[in-house]
Design a protein around this motif. Sequence first.
Motif, PDB file in Angstrom:
ATOM      1  N   CYS A 129      -5.873 -10.227   4.443  1.00 35.10           N
ATOM      2  CA  CYS A 129      -5.157 -11.144   3.735  1.00 35.10           C
ATOM      3  C   CYS A 129      -5.888 -11.977   2.838  1.00 35.10           C
ATOM      4  N   LEU A 161      -6.039  -6.513   9.873  1.00 32.01           N
ATOM      5  CA  LEU A 161      -5.130  -6.698   8.794  1.00 32.01           C
ATOM      6  C   LEU A 161      -5.567  -7.892   7.802  1.00 32.01           C
ATOM      7  N   GLU A 215       5.796  -4.715  11.000  1.00 38.98           N
ATOM      8  CA  GLU A 215       5.433  -4.930   9.761  1.00 38.98           C
ATOM      9  C   GLU A 215       4.865  -6.533  10.022  1.00 38.98           C
ATOM     10  N   GLN A 268      -2.151  -8.521   0.176  1.00 37.27           N
ATOM     11  CA  GLN A 268      -2.204  -7.897   1.705  1.00 37.27           C
ATOM     12  C   GLN A 268      -2.713  -6.497   0.953  1.00 37.27           C
ATOM     13  N   THR A 272       1.991  -5.379   5.671  1.00 39.26           N
ATOM     14  CA  THR A 272       1.112  -4.402   6.054  1.00 39.26           C
ATOM     15  C   THR A 272       1.745  -3.824   7.586  1.00 39.26           C
ATOM     16  N   ASP A 305      -3.789  -3.735   2.740  1.00 40.86           N
ATOM     17  CA  ASP A 305      -3.537  -2.625   3.163  1.00 40.86           C
ATOM     18  C   ASP A 305      -1.932  -2.354   3.419  1.00 40.86           C
ATOM     19  N   SER A 306      -1.252  -1.444   2.547  1.00 43.71           N
ATOM     20  CA  SER A 306       0.045  -1.178   3.048  1.00 43.71           C
ATOM     21  C   SER A 306       0.447  -0.705   4.318  1.00 43.71           C
ATOM     22  N   GLN A 307      -0.474   0.264   4.835  1.00 41.02           N
ATOM     23  CA  GLN A 307      -0.487   0.740   6.181  1.00 41.02           C
ATOM     24  C   GLN A 307      -1.604   0.732   6.777  1.00 41.02           C
ATOM     25  N   VAL A 308      -1.558   0.486   8.199  1.00 36.65           N
ATOM     26  CA  VAL A 308      -2.705   0.876   8.905  1.00 36.65           C
ATOM     27  C   VAL A 308      -2.634   1.554  10.089  1.00 36.65           C
TER      28      VAL A 308
END
Lengths: 114, 114
Positions: free
Chosen positions: B23, B21, B88, B6, B108, B8-11
């Motif tokens: 994947c 998001l 999450e 994944q 994410t 992006d760890s944070q959006v």
Amino acid sequence: DAGVTQSPTHLIKTRGQHVTLRCSPISGHKSVSWYQQVLGQGPQFIFQYYEKEERGRGNFPDRFSARQFPNYSSELNVNALLLGDSALYLCASSWGRGGGTEAFFGQGTRLTVV
Amino acid sequence: AQSVTQLDSQVPVFEEAPVELRCNYSSSVSVYLFWYVQYPNQGLQLLLKYLSGSTLVESINGFEAEFNKSQTSFHLRKPSVHISDTAEYFCAVSEGNAGNMLTFGGGTRLMVKP
């Protein structure tokens, strides 16, 4: 309908101790899987049991063991606890184990090792 | 061995804005693909899944994901997010001939701001 239930919800253990986590699957489900979710990471597969037999094992040391009972409930045992075993332990049940079969997750057991 | 990334760890996103998001997975065999959502202090809930057939799958709450075999991707999208979508999100894969054991991405964190 009752979902997947796990007990206890939280527990604190000391390094070197042993712990047993319990899981009751959804009624009619014959497969139980266990996952470890370390804080900030995705769940990692530990074991799968189907019809009381181990059907899969992830990359975890022999300190981790599990079993499934005739009523399809399951226990996860961890010996000689390490600080790194601190995590959320998730149990998932499904009616079968075929590819694509939906897995239903419990709320998890939060284990803290001090 | 299969793996899931994944990107992006944070959006962070504002309410009513669209979101994607990302994947990507790697596997040498046919796969089944899943998106799970995890709210704080809860277990995982299935959001949607791709097993076969149409490459575009939808959830009941407005999310959709598209399976792209050539790019080995299964990105999750929503045209307009709500505050309640803050959670999450985990992408997961199971291989067609290895039961329904799941390999998860790192997750994410979707943060919807008013």
